[in-house]
Design a protein around this motif. Structure first.
Motif, PDB file in Angstrom:
ATOM      1  N   ALA A 199       0.835  -1.202   0.000  1.00  0.00           N
ATOM      2  CA  ALA A 199       0.000   0.000   0.000  1.00  0.00           C
ATOM      3  C   ALA A 199       0.868   1.250   0.000  1.00  0.00           C
ATOM      4  O   ALA A 199       0.594   2.225  -0.700  1.00  0.00           O
ATOM      5  CB  ALA A 199      -0.924  -0.001   1.214  1.00  0.00           C
ATOM      6  N   MET A 259       2.300   1.814  -3.399  1.00  0.00           N
ATOM      7  CA  MET A 259       1.256   2.331  -4.285  1.00  0.00           C
ATOM      8  C   MET A 259       1.012   3.822  -4.059  1.00  0.00           C
ATOM      9  O   MET A 259       0.800   4.586  -4.979  1.00  0.00           O
ATOM     10  CB  MET A 259      -0.069   1.624  -4.001  1.00  0.00           C
ATOM     11  CG  MET A 259      -0.071   0.155  -4.249  1.00  0.00           C
ATOM     12  SD  MET A 259      -0.373  -0.178  -5.958  1.00  0.00           S
ATOM     13  CE  MET A 259      -2.062   0.388  -6.109  1.00  0.00           C
ATOM     14  N   LEU A 260       0.964   4.177  -2.781  1.00  0.00           N
ATOM     15  CA  LEU A 260       0.582   5.554  -2.454  1.00  0.00           C
ATOM     16  C   LEU A 260       1.753   6.512  -2.481  1.00  0.00           C
ATOM     17  O   LEU A 260       1.564   7.724  -2.545  1.00  0.00           O
ATOM     18  CB  LEU A 260      -0.081   5.601  -1.071  1.00  0.00           C
ATOM     19  CG  LEU A 260      -1.435   4.936  -0.959  1.00  0.00           C
ATOM     20  CD1 LEU A 260      -2.030   5.200   0.417  1.00  0.00           C
ATOM     21  CD2 LEU A 260      -2.386   5.446  -2.028  1.00  0.00           C
ATOM     22  N   TYR A 261       2.973   5.969  -2.414  1.00  0.00           N
ATOM     23  CA  TYR A 261       4.140   6.827  -2.284  1.00  0.00           C
ATOM     24  C   TYR A 261       4.208   7.940  -3.340  1.00  0.00           C
ATOM     25  O   TYR A 261       4.384   9.105  -2.987  1.00  0.00           O
ATOM     26  CB  TYR A 261       5.422   5.985  -2.281  1.00  0.00           C
ATOM     27  CG  TYR A 261       6.665   6.815  -2.168  1.00  0.00           C
ATOM     28  CD1 TYR A 261       7.014   7.423  -0.967  1.00  0.00           C
ATOM     29  CD2 TYR A 261       7.470   7.046  -3.277  1.00  0.00           C
ATOM     30  CE1 TYR A 261       8.134   8.220  -0.870  1.00  0.00           C
ATOM     31  CE2 TYR A 261       8.586   7.846  -3.192  1.00  0.00           C
ATOM     32  CZ  TYR A 261       8.915   8.432  -1.984  1.00  0.00           C
ATOM     33  OH  TYR A 261      10.013   9.237  -1.900  1.00  0.00           O
ATOM     34  N   PRO A 262       4.044   7.626  -4.636  1.00  0.00           N
ATOM     35  CA  PRO A 262       4.127   8.712  -5.622  1.00  0.00           C
ATOM     36  C   PRO A 262       3.101   9.821  -5.364  1.00  0.00           C
ATOM     37  O   PRO A 262       3.427  11.002  -5.474  1.00  0.00           O
ATOM     38  CB  PRO A 262       3.840   8.032  -6.959  1.00  0.00           C
ATOM     39  CG  PRO A 262       3.997   6.583  -6.724  1.00  0.00           C
ATOM     40  CD  PRO A 262       3.795   6.329  -5.273  1.00  0.00           C
ATOM     41  N   LEU A 263       1.889   9.414  -4.966  1.00  0.00           N
ATOM     42  CA  LEU A 263       0.844  10.414  -4.697  1.00  0.00           C
ATOM     43  C   LEU A 263       1.225  11.291  -3.505  1.00  0.00           C
ATOM     44  O   LEU A 263       1.129  12.515  -3.560  1.00  0.00           O
ATOM     45  CB  LEU A 263      -0.485   9.728  -4.393  1.00  0.00           C
ATOM     46  CG  LEU A 263      -1.189   9.034  -5.551  1.00  0.00           C
ATOM     47  CD1 LEU A 263      -2.387   8.258  -5.036  1.00  0.00           C
ATOM     48  CD2 LEU A 263      -1.632  10.072  -6.572  1.00  0.00           C
ATOM     49  N   TRP A 317       4.158  11.749  -2.282  1.00  0.00           N
ATOM     50  CA  TRP A 317       5.358  12.530  -2.593  1.00  0.00           C
ATOM     51  C   TRP A 317       4.988  13.785  -3.393  1.00  0.00           C
ATOM     52  O   TRP A 317       5.508  14.864  -3.157  1.00  0.00           O
ATOM     53  CB  TRP A 317       6.351  11.654  -3.367  1.00  0.00           C
ATOM     54  CG  TRP A 317       7.615  12.386  -3.672  1.00  0.00           C
ATOM     55  CD1 TRP A 317       8.664  12.604  -2.825  1.00  0.00           C
ATOM     56  CD2 TRP A 317       7.952  13.017  -4.905  1.00  0.00           C
ATOM     57  NE1 TRP A 317       9.628  13.343  -3.447  1.00  0.00           N
ATOM     58  CE2 TRP A 317       9.217  13.611  -4.736  1.00  0.00           C
ATOM     59  CE3 TRP A 317       7.306  13.143  -6.143  1.00  0.00           C
ATOM     60  CZ2 TRP A 317       9.858  14.312  -5.752  1.00  0.00           C
ATOM     61  CZ3 TRP A 317       7.943  13.839  -7.150  1.00  0.00           C
ATOM     62  CH2 TRP A 317       9.199  14.414  -6.956  1.00  0.00           C
ATOM     63  N   MET A 318       4.037  13.633  -4.321  1.00  0.00           N
ATOM     64  CA  MET A 318       3.603  14.803  -5.078  1.00  0.00           C
ATOM     65  C   MET A 318       2.950  15.832  -4.144  1.00  0.00           C
ATOM     66  O   MET A 318       3.231  17.027  -4.228  1.00  0.00           O
ATOM     67  CB  MET A 318       2.627  14.408  -6.187  1.00  0.00           C
ATOM     68  CG  MET A 318       2.034  15.617  -6.918  1.00  0.00           C
ATOM     69  SD  MET A 318       1.308  15.254  -8.511  1.00  0.00           S
ATOM     70  CE  MET A 318      -0.211  14.501  -8.028  1.00  0.00           C
ATOM     71  N   LEU A 324      13.505  12.910  -1.017  1.00  0.00           N
ATOM     72  CA  LEU A 324      12.565  11.820  -1.284  1.00  0.00           C
ATOM     73  C   LEU A 324      11.563  11.654  -0.153  1.00  0.00           C
ATOM     74  O   LEU A 324      10.660  10.833  -0.228  1.00  0.00           O
ATOM     75  CB  LEU A 324      13.330  10.507  -1.460  1.00  0.00           C
ATOM     76  CG  LEU A 324      14.294  10.440  -2.645  1.00  0.00           C
ATOM     77  CD1 LEU A 324      15.070   9.146  -2.606  1.00  0.00           C
ATOM     78  CD2 LEU A 324      13.552  10.576  -3.951  1.00  0.00           C
TER      79      LEU A 324
END
Lengths: 294, 285
Positions: free
Chosen positions: B26, B29-33, B35-36, B51
């Motif tokens: 999870a 999956m959520l990390y890019p969101l 991070w943005m 990061l």
């Protein structure tokens, strides 16, 4: 007024918006598009009859068409199986009466909900760019990364990842399918001494084939029409070196940049043929591998 | 006895391991969101170096500068998107419900033919009707208006939702319809007072997915809107990419985050509807 007539009038009154929509926005345009696909048309001068020339040119003298077909087919063939395999695997794990199921389900579904947006395409462009997130992480372990979206060999695979990342919606469909499998099947298999592996191959998988089939058809159709992400990641060009020239992107370029509207209509009909053909193959093959309870 | 004990007791270690892996998944999956989201609050100079998910130092400058970065304020795009999505939802729910009621509850000539045609248009790729529709809207002088993006929705062009609502209405008991008919209610009253309230779950699902699709739509908006004051959120973001030099992602991220808010709110508020909509019909979201 007879009752019969009145009944029909009332029903058709309810149906009128849909019926008009069917004629004006579907049936009419379909016929027009079939005709236009046999012409040369630039929106300003009247259509010029060309017979089957558009189709002949497409299949014999248009390297960008061949490229678009190849790029899209490759994308569909790689991304859809990966996406469905991941969706099935996670669904199997989540199906075992796990605690906080709805929380996991929601988190894994979120990318599917947001994934079609421009915002996510922008994020992807950054994450796989030269000084993007991926390369930043790689540099921590001493690897100097490339620009994944500007390299022809890797660009399309960033889009494959984007689709795989959205495994949540097929996962939800798998979960719903798994719930339909009666518990007694497993109980009696266990009494007969079937192991976990056997139960998966002999019970779960066969009973799930209709759902796999449904997901497969759905995802193939949607993957074949991918547009937004390829457009944003490549800046509308389908580059680098046509490596993300998806079919619908090429259709857009022909129709609305070059204003070859006849040719673009022919491309649309070939797209319909491909999607229809794939669906038909899926349906015909289904009797060999899809298990329907009678 | 021992076996049944064995079976009911949950093994602790594998269960923890499983939760650990699921949580890790999870997070990935959520990390890019996340991070943005976090980067949109970080000063430009550290966005690419950091990061981490906690913005330190914290700044709102990207939201301020992004809001007006391409000349027209982002609020304008937001309003435009809301108008288009709102009208699309209203049109789709109304026209699809009308057609669905006819298919599910009324008898009329050629019903089977129309129903078959309705099913046939579900799988039809949008592209086959695209060029003639464009020509039609061009000749009507509708380019650069919201009409091509909204008017078709009032004619139930998303047959998929007609089908969805038909299935739902068929599952409703007919007793209330019959009782209303005995009391002398017309079909219209039965539809409006009885069927529509009972079919609310299907109508809400229709509304949610129509909203998200038209909010996220890019292809048709790209075709029909080319004046910056009529841009939607999608088109505004796209114009923003082109106007930015490659090194400044802060304002772009800030506006991207803003563009995701409606879908995210729907996700929080209507999660159950979304999940049911997907599992019952395969809607993608």
């Amino acid at each position: 007024m007879s009752r019969e007539l009145r009944r029909n009038l009332v029903a058709y009154a309810f149906l009128t918006p849909w019926l008009l929509g069917l004629l004006i926005f579907s049936a009419g345009p379909i016929l027009a598009s079939a005709y236009l696909s046999l012409t040369r048309y630039d929106l300003l001068s009247p259509p010029e009859w060309r017979g089957l020339t558009n189709y002949v040119v497409m299949f014999t003298r248009d390297p960008r068409f061949a490229k678009a077909l190849q790029v899209t087919a490759n994308y569909v063939l790689v991304s859809v199986p990966l996406q469905l395999a991941l969706a099935l695997a996670i669904a199997l794990v989540l199906n075992r009466g796990i605690r906080a199921l709805s929380l996991y389900r929601a988190i894994y579904y979120l990318p599917s909900l947001l994934g079609g947006s421009i915002a996510i395409a922008i994020l992807w462009r950054q994450v796989f760019g030269l000084d993007g997130l991926i390369n930043r992480a790689l540099s921590l372990i001493g690897i100097q990364g490339i620009s994944w979206i500007a390299t022809p060999e890797t660009a399309v695979y960033t889009l494959v990842l984007l689709r795989v990342w959205q495994f949540g919606s097929p996962m939800i469909i798998f979960l719903a399918g798994l719930k339909q499998i009666p518990r007694e099947f497993y109980e009696s298999a266990e009494i007969d001494g079937a192991g976990r592996w056997n139960r998966f191959w002999r019970i779960t998988l066969p009973l799930l084939t209709p759902i796999i089939f449904f997901n497969l058809v759905l995802q193939i159709i949607s993957a074949f029409q991918t547009f937004t992400q390829a457009f944003i990641v490549s800046g509308g060009t389908g580059g680098p070196v046509n490596s993300t020239l998806f079919y619908t992107l090429y259709l857009y370029q022909q129709g609305f940049s070059a204003f070859n509207m006849g040719y673009a209509s022919a491309l649309a009909w070939v797209l319909l043929g491909i999607i229809g053909g794939l669906t038909l193959v899926a349906f015909l093959s289904s009797k060999y591998w899809v298990y329907y309870e009678s | 006895m021992t076996t049944s004990l064995h079976r009911t007791r949950r093994p602790v270690l594998p269960s923890m391991l499983k939760h650990g892996l699921l949580l890790l998944g999870a997070l990935v999956m959520l990390y890019p969101l996340l991070w943005m989201l976090s980067s949109s609050f970080k000063p430009e100079t550290i966005i690419f170096k950091d990061l981490g998910l906690i913005p330190r130092p914290f700044t709102l400058e990207h939201y301020v500068s992004g809001w007006t970065a391409i000349g027209v304020p982002f609020s304008r795009f937001y309003v435009n998107s809301f108008i288009i999505s709102g009208l699309s939802v209203a049109g789709t729910v109304l026209s699809c419900a009308l057609a669905a009621y006819a298919f599910a509850r009324l008898d009329f000539r050629f019903k089977r033919l129309w129903f078959a045609l309705m099913l046939g248009t579900i799988m039809l790729p949008y592209h086959v009707t695209l060029i003639p529709r464009y020509i039609m809207f061009f000749q009507l002088g509708w380019i650069n208006t919201i009409l091509p993006l909204t008017v078709p929705h009032f004619f139930a062009v998303s047959s998929f939702f007609v089908f969805l609502i038909v299935q739902f209405i068929r599952g409703l008991p007919r007793d209330l319809d019959d009782a209303a008919a005995i009391d002398g209610a017309s079909e219209w009253q039965t539809f409006w007072r009885i069927v529509v309230p009972l079919a609310t779950p299907a109508l809400v699902t229709t509304a949610i997915f129509t909203f998200i699709w038209s909010w996220d739509d890019f292809f048709s908006q790209l075709l029909y809107l080319n004046r910056i004051t009529s841009y939607t959120v999608s088109l505004g973001l796209r114009a923003f990419i082109d106007s930015q030099d490659r090194s400044s992602f802060g304002p772009l991220f800030a506006m991207s985050v803003i563009s995701l808010i409606p879908a995210f709110v729907i996700f929080i508020v209507a999660q159950q509807q979304l999940v049911e909509g997907v599992s019952r019909t395969g809607l993608k979201g």
